[in-house]
Design a protein around this motif. Sequence first.
Motif, PDB file in Angstrom:
ATOM      1  N   GLY A 205      14.025  -4.788  14.027  1.00 14.21           N
ATOM      2  CA  GLY A 205      14.827  -3.728  13.427  1.00 14.21           C
ATOM      3  C   GLY A 205      15.406  -4.009  12.056  1.00 14.21           C
ATOM      4  O   GLY A 205      15.235  -3.210  11.122  1.00 14.21           O
ATOM      5  N   PRO A 206      16.121  -5.136  11.859  1.00 13.48           N
ATOM      6  CA  PRO A 206      16.750  -5.393  10.557  1.00 13.48           C
ATOM      7  C   PRO A 206      15.753  -5.455   9.400  1.00 13.48           C
ATOM      8  O   PRO A 206      16.058  -5.001   8.294  1.00 13.48           O
ATOM      9  N   VAL A 207      14.558  -5.999   9.667  1.00 13.49           N
ATOM     10  CA  VAL A 207      13.543  -6.078   8.620  1.00 13.49           C
ATOM     11  C   VAL A 207      13.014  -4.686   8.293  1.00 13.49           C
ATOM     12  O   VAL A 207      12.771  -4.347   7.133  1.00 13.49           O
ATOM     13  N   LYS A 208      12.858  -3.861   9.325  1.00 18.67           N
ATOM     14  CA  LYS A 208      12.417  -2.480   9.098  1.00 18.67           C
ATOM     15  C   LYS A 208      13.435  -1.732   8.235  1.00 18.67           C
ATOM     16  O   LYS A 208      13.066  -0.992   7.315  1.00 18.67           O
ATOM     17  N   MET A 209      14.712  -1.925   8.523  1.00 20.32           N
ATOM     18  CA  MET A 209      15.752  -1.226   7.766  1.00 20.32           C
ATOM     19  C   MET A 209      15.730  -1.655   6.304  1.00 20.32           C
ATOM     20  O   MET A 209      15.902  -0.821   5.403  1.00 20.32           O
ATOM     21  N   THR A 210      15.505  -2.933   6.055  1.00 23.95           N
ATOM     22  CA  THR A 210      15.420  -3.425   4.680  1.00 23.95           C
ATOM     23  C   THR A 210      14.258  -2.763   3.948  1.00 23.95           C
ATOM     24  O   THR A 210      14.383  -2.353   2.791  1.00 23.95           O
ATOM     25  N   ALA A 211      13.110  -2.650   4.635  1.00 23.89           N
ATOM     26  CA  ALA A 211      11.936  -2.029   4.027  1.00 23.89           C
ATOM     27  C   ALA A 211      12.194  -0.558   3.708  1.00 23.89           C
ATOM     28  O   ALA A 211      11.832  -0.068   2.623  1.00 23.89           O
ATOM     29  N   ILE A 212      12.826   0.147   4.645  1.00 22.81           N
ATOM     30  CA  ILE A 212      13.111   1.569   4.433  1.00 22.81           C
ATOM     31  C   ILE A 212      14.072   1.752   3.268  1.00 22.81           C
ATOM     32  O   ILE A 212      13.916   2.661   2.445  1.00 22.81           O
ATOM     33  N   ARG A 213      15.055   0.892   3.182  1.00 29.02           N
ATOM     34  CA  ARG A 213      16.005   0.956   2.062  1.00 29.02           C
ATOM     35  C   ARG A 213      15.268   0.766   0.742  1.00 29.02           C
ATOM     36  O   ARG A 213      15.519   1.475  -0.245  1.00 29.02           O
TER      37      ARG A 213
ATOM     38  N   VAL B  14       7.720   6.611   6.930  1.00 26.94           N
ATOM     39  CA  VAL B  14       8.650   5.639   7.489  1.00 26.94           C
ATOM     40  C   VAL B  14       8.127   5.046   8.799  1.00 26.94           C
ATOM     41  O   VAL B  14       8.794   4.225   9.417  1.00 26.94           O
ATOM     42  N   ASP B  15       6.933   5.435   9.204  1.00 29.49           N
ATOM     43  CA  ASP B  15       6.329   4.823  10.383  1.00 29.49           C
ATOM     44  C   ASP B  15       5.789   3.461   9.958  1.00 29.49           C
ATOM     45  O   ASP B  15       4.613   3.311   9.619  1.00 29.49           O
ATOM     46  N   ILE B  16       6.661   2.471   9.969  1.00 27.12           N
ATOM     47  CA  ILE B  16       6.348   1.153   9.432  1.00 27.12           C
ATOM     48  C   ILE B  16       5.176   0.499  10.160  1.00 27.12           C
ATOM     49  O   ILE B  16       4.306  -0.121   9.544  1.00 27.12           O
ATOM     50  N   THR B  17       5.131   0.624  11.479  1.00 28.91           N
ATOM     51  CA  THR B  17       4.094  -0.060  12.254  1.00 28.91           C
ATOM     52  C   THR B  17       2.826   0.775  12.447  1.00 28.91           C
ATOM     53  O   THR B  17       1.796   0.239  12.862  1.00 28.91           O
ATOM     54  N   GLY B  18       2.886   2.062  12.138  1.00 27.12           N
ATOM     55  CA  GLY B  18       1.703   2.908  12.292  1.00 27.12           C
ATOM     56  C   GLY B  18       1.600   3.938  11.187  1.00 27.12           C
ATOM     57  O   GLY B  18       1.619   5.144  11.444  1.00 27.12           O
ATOM     58  N   PRO B  19       1.477   3.497   9.920  1.00 29.26           N
ATOM     59  CA  PRO B  19       1.451   4.439   8.787  1.00 29.26           C
ATOM     60  C   PRO B  19       0.121   5.184   8.692  1.00 29.26           C
ATOM     61  O   PRO B  19      -0.936   4.573   8.489  1.00 29.26           O
TER      62      PRO B  19
ATOM     63  N   LEU C  62      -0.302  -3.410   2.829  1.00 30.92           N
ATOM     64  CA  LEU C  62      -1.037  -4.262   3.754  1.00 30.92           C
ATOM     65  C   LEU C  62      -2.323  -4.777   3.110  1.00 30.92           C
ATOM     66  O   LEU C  62      -2.982  -4.063   2.351  1.00 30.92           O
ATOM     67  N   THR C  63      -2.670  -6.004   3.426  1.00 31.56           N
ATOM     68  CA  THR C  63      -3.908  -6.594   2.913  1.00 31.56           C
ATOM     69  C   THR C  63      -5.125  -5.891   3.499  1.00 31.56           C
ATOM     70  O   THR C  63      -6.107  -5.630   2.815  1.00 31.56           O
ATOM     71  N   SER C  64      -5.032  -5.580   4.785  1.00 32.21           N
ATOM     72  CA  SER C  64      -6.115  -4.871   5.477  1.00 32.21           C
ATOM     73  C   SER C  64      -5.509  -3.735   6.292  1.00 32.21           C
ATOM     74  O   SER C  64      -4.399  -3.857   6.813  1.00 32.21           O
ATOM     75  N   LYS C  65      -6.248  -2.647   6.419  1.00 33.33           N
ATOM     76  CA  LYS C  65      -5.742  -1.507   7.195  1.00 33.33           C
ATOM     77  C   LYS C  65      -5.647  -1.837   8.681  1.00 33.33           C
ATOM     78  O   LYS C  65      -5.030  -1.093   9.449  1.00 33.33           O
ATOM     79  N   ASP C  66      -6.249  -2.965   9.099  1.00 34.43           N
ATOM     80  CA  ASP C  66      -6.172  -3.384  10.489  1.00 34.43           C
ATOM     81  C   ASP C  66      -5.011  -4.335  10.747  1.00 34.43           C
ATOM     82  O   ASP C  66      -4.793  -4.752  11.900  1.00 34.43           O
ATOM     83  N   ASP C  67      -4.273  -4.698   9.707  1.00 34.58           N
ATOM     84  CA  ASP C  67      -3.149  -5.614   9.873  1.00 34.58           C
ATOM     85  C   ASP C  67      -2.055  -4.973  10.728  1.00 34.58           C
ATOM     86  O   ASP C  67      -1.726  -3.794  10.562  1.00 34.58           O
ATOM     87  N   ALA C  68      -1.486  -5.753  11.631  1.00 33.15           N
ATOM     88  CA  ALA C  68      -0.381  -5.284  12.464  1.00 33.15           C
ATOM     89  C   ALA C  68       0.942  -5.683  11.810  1.00 33.15           C
ATOM     90  O   ALA C  68       1.097  -6.815  11.352  1.00 33.15           O
ATOM     91  N   VAL C  69       1.884  -4.748  11.759  1.00 38.46           N
ATOM     92  CA  VAL C  69       3.217  -5.032  11.229  1.00 38.46           C
ATOM     93  C   VAL C  69       4.122  -5.340  12.415  1.00 38.46           C
ATOM     94  O   VAL C  69       4.460  -4.448  13.196  1.00 38.46           O
ATOM     95  N   MET C  70       4.519  -6.592  12.550  1.00 39.57           N
ATOM     96  CA  MET C  70       5.316  -7.025  13.703  1.00 39.57           C
ATOM     97  C   MET C  70       6.711  -7.402  13.221  1.00 39.57           C
ATOM     98  O   MET C  70       7.026  -8.580  13.039  1.00 39.57           O
ATOM     99  N   TRP C  71       7.527  -6.378  12.980  1.00 44.14           N
ATOM    100  CA  TRP C  71       8.864  -6.569  12.432  1.00 44.14           C
ATOM    101  C   TRP C  71       9.919  -6.092  13.414  1.00 44.14           C
ATOM    102  O   TRP C  71       9.739  -5.086  14.104  1.00 44.14           O
TER     103      TRP C  71
END
Length: 279
Positions: free
Chosen positions: A118-126, A64-69, A107-116
């Motif tokens: 809160g609401p978008v993160k919650m949607t992804a977790i759901r 669930v670490d969306i920005t640092g998986p 992610l397309t690349s492992k270096d891609d940054a996820v800049m989301w």
Amino acid sequence: MAGDDIMSKPMISEDDFKLEISLERIKHVIIIMSGKGGVGKSTVATNIAAALSTMGYQTGIMDVDITGPNIPKMFGIEDGKLDVFDGKLVPVTVPPSLKIISMAFLLTSKDDAVMWRGPVKMTAIRQFIEDVSWGDLDYLIVDMPPGTGDEAISIAQLIPKADGMVIVTTPQDVALLDSRKSITFSAQSHIPIIGLIENMCGFVCPHCGKTTDIFKSGGGVKTAKDLNIRFLGSIPVEPGIVVSSDSGMPIVIDNPNSTSAKMFKKITEEIIKIVKHDR
């Protein structure tokens, strides 16, 4: 009267229904949390999940670490991709019985940054819960990002009947202070605490086997006692943990006879006992 009873029940949305259906097939949900970063929380989550899998349990791990998986790296499946079957995402599997879902697979690349936000993160977790074909699981391990932010709140809302949280800390005072905040979060979200793990409690010399407390020791035991929660155990600093994690092989599998692997297995067995007893 029967009509009144029916009308009094709140209507359940299609999304909530899908969420309930997915959770019904998961026997136990264990959340791994830490008050701050750098305490080895993902390493703990990885080895507990791997230990459960080697014990024969059908196990899932949700990163669930969306920005640092980091979970895919620790299992050597960074290049894994999610398939879709019957409208659901199929987790990447690791033998013998482990299923993994992570933002890293999207992610397309492992270096891609996820800049989301809160609401978008919650949607992804759901979606990680209801739109993933988890199947029948004995245990779902949820690896949280550090702190008590958006992801933690989302999990507390989406899985309010989780079996409990495992708090990971290190012996330093600053880490122990932050771990107390995780414990407060657990109380406020009404999710029970399974126990506290003290990571990096002592360095095990690979040559002589002697343990040196380079980061102090005993702080986890004291904190657990002060807050009246279980102390699950101490994991030493062992070079093999870093090597195994970087090579994509959890130490409980890579070197099961090591000091840390034995402690991870002992802690996992204790967690199983607590969860089954509480249920």
